[in-house]
Design a protein around this motif. Structure first.
Motif, PDB file in Angstrom:
ATOM      1  N   LYS A  15      32.151  41.438  35.989  1.00 30.66           N
ATOM      2  CA  LYS A  15      32.838  42.482  36.775  1.00 30.66           C
ATOM      3  C   LYS A  15      34.279  42.664  36.310  1.00 30.66           C
ATOM      4  CE  LYS A  15      31.950  40.270  40.682  1.00 30.66           C
ATOM      5  NZ  LYS A  15      30.934  39.276  40.313  1.00 30.66           N
ATOM      6  N   THR A  16      35.037  41.573  36.319  1.00 31.64           N
ATOM      7  CA  THR A  16      36.454  41.678  36.011  1.00 31.64           C
ATOM      8  C   THR A  16      36.665  42.127  34.555  1.00 31.64           C
ATOM      9  OG1 THR A  16      36.882  39.936  37.605  1.00 31.64           O
ATOM     10  CG2 THR A  16      38.643  40.405  36.034  1.00 31.64           C
ATOM     11  N   ASP A  39      39.722  40.611  44.720  1.00 30.61           N
ATOM     12  CA  ASP A  39      39.092  39.292  44.674  1.00 30.61           C
ATOM     13  C   ASP A  39      40.166  38.215  44.878  1.00 30.61           C
ATOM     14  OD1 ASP A  39      37.761  36.954  44.121  1.00 30.61           O
ATOM     15  OD2 ASP A  39      36.944  37.623  42.195  1.00 30.61           O
ATOM     16  N   HIS A  43      41.419  37.171  39.455  1.00 23.42           N
ATOM     17  CA  HIS A  43      41.137  37.149  38.016  1.00 23.42           C
ATOM     18  C   HIS A  43      41.598  38.428  37.311  1.00 23.42           C
ATOM     19  CE1 HIS A  43      37.812  33.840  38.312  1.00 23.42           C
ATOM     20  NE2 HIS A  43      39.031  33.383  38.476  1.00 23.42           N
ATOM     21  N   ASP A 123      37.913  45.928  41.488  1.00 20.30           N
ATOM     22  CA  ASP A 123      37.255  44.687  41.075  1.00 20.30           C
ATOM     23  C   ASP A 123      36.888  43.908  42.335  1.00 20.30           C
ATOM     24  OD1 ASP A 123      36.286  42.686  39.415  1.00 20.30           O
ATOM     25  OD2 ASP A 123      38.218  41.647  39.339  1.00 20.30           O
TER      26      ASP A 123
END
Ligand SMILES: Nc1ncnc2c1ncn2[C@@H]1O[C@H](COP(=O)(O)OP(=O)(O)OP(=O)(O)O)[C@@H](O)[C@H]1O
Ligand SMILES: [Mg+2]
Length: 357
Positions: A15-16, A39, A43, A123
């Motif tokens: 994802k990131t 998040d 990250h 994110d």
């Protein structure tokens, strides 16, 4: 502005990495992009070169409404802004429990900058809690990074069901636009059957009014690439770290695809029934949403299963994409480059993914 939530409740699926590098490619090509770190692991913030400890305020403050979106975003690269996260975000879900309208705080905050950006990417954390719910309430599009292996599909139905519930209850505009196959190893093989199962699942929904009725597997995929794994520790995008690697190549193609992607046509019957869902009656929690609605049952009933890996070579969907106007991002500026961002230019691109590293 297109708002894209990058979501999969599974951890470590890409994802990131997808948010950072897709956004960086679009920004380098001239689009104005804001990325939102939702998040608590922060990250995204780290990957873009910031230390969360030094982030005094960011997404937590926006969610707790102690600061506005625009005052919290940071210009981190030319054309690229970040709403950073820090450790405070860990407490946001519990702190917001008693807040009326807590699911739509981010949506309202993002609306204040609607005309300032071309894209926003959210994110999401690897969970389906209130932070993710805020992302889904704010977005029109969901991009699901997925590793094309059997175990990665566990939970996929639940993910779609959650998106469906949000679509029906609080965000009629929400659609799953794409599934991005990430981190597959070309030395092994793309499990064709897994991909076929996902396609079959998506095909079953065509013509319905569910949130993934028009979703498709992106015709470009992300190869496993060590440079992508190394870049975050230097706080660099893949284009800054090693612009001539497979990871850079693949994410450029993803950005190109998203940039040219035709928006799904509005679907029928996706507006929530006003009598059934009064404006001021936000659903309390995801659990309650699930109790309140039977929608998404299809996702549960569809038992996505796949046989183990085979030795088939990866195939591509280039054929399917033949009619789309292909574009290529000419170049990505180096980190310190003062050069103006390049533009998307119309060229005939080779859309086939190489099969080996
Ligand atoms: N294509 C790739 N090839 C090799 N490594 C990758 C690739 N994509 C991501 N990685 C690495 O895999 C790890 C997980 O990726 P990433 O952080 O993007 O996943 P995530 O879904 O955001 O994880 P989380 O759920 O914890 O937020 C990271 O160390 C990242 O650098
Ligand atoms: Mg992540």
């Amino acid at each position: 502005m297109r708002t894209i939530a990058v979501l999969n409740q599974k951890g470590g699926v890409g994802k990131t990495t997808t948010v950072v590098n897709t956004a960086a490619a679009l920004a380098a090509a001239g689009s104005k992009v804001v990325v939102i770190d939702l998040d608590p692991q922060a990250h995204l913030t780290i990957h873009l070169g910031l230390e969360p400890q030094t982030v005094e305020s960011g997404s937590y403050e926006v969610l707790t409404q102690s600061a506005g979106f625009q005052e919290e975003i940071l210009l981190v690269r030319p054309n690229l802004w970040l709403l950073p996260a820090n450790i405070n975000l860990v407490g946001a879900e519990s702190e917001l429990v008693s807040v009326v309208g807590r699911e739509t705080i981010l949506r309202e905050a993002i609306h204040t900058v609607e005309d300032k950006f071309d894209y926003s990417f959210i994110d999401c954390p690897p969970s389906l809690g209130l932070l993710t719910l805020n992302a889904l309430a704010a977005a029109e599009e969901v991009l699901i990074p997925l590793q094309p292996y059997f175990l990665a599909l566990q939970g996929f139905g639940k993910l779609l069901q959650t998106i469906e519930l949000v679509n029906k209850r609080i965000n009629p505009a929400l659609k799953v636009n794409g599934i991005l196959l990430c981190m597959f190893d070309t030395r092994a093989s793309l499990p064709k059957e897994v991909k076929a199962d996902i396609e079959q699942f998506l095909d079953n929904a065509r013509g319905t009014n569910c949130a993934w009725a028009q979703a498709r597997i992106l015709p470009v995929y992300i190869r496993r690439n060590i440079k992508l794994a190394e870049a975050p520790s230097y706080g660099k995008t893949i284009f800054e770290y090693e612009q001539n690697c497979h990871g850079a190549e693949d994410y450029k193609k993803v950005a190109e695809f998203i940039h040219t992607q035709v928006q799904p046509a509005p679907q029928l019957n996706t507006q929530p029934d006003a009598a059934e869902v009064p404006e001021d009656q936000n659903v309390q929690t995801l659990e309650q949403m699930k109790e309140l609605s039977a929608v998404g049952e299809a996702a549960q009933q569809q038992n996505i299963s796949a046989p183990p890996d085979t030795n088939q070579r990866p195939d591509t969907d280039a054929e399917q994409n033949r009619d789309k106007p292909p574009i290529t991002i000419k170049s990505i500026p180096q980190p310190d480059s003062q050069a103006p961002p390049s533009e998307f230019t119309q060229t005939r691109a080779n859309q086939n993914q190489p099969e080996s590293q």
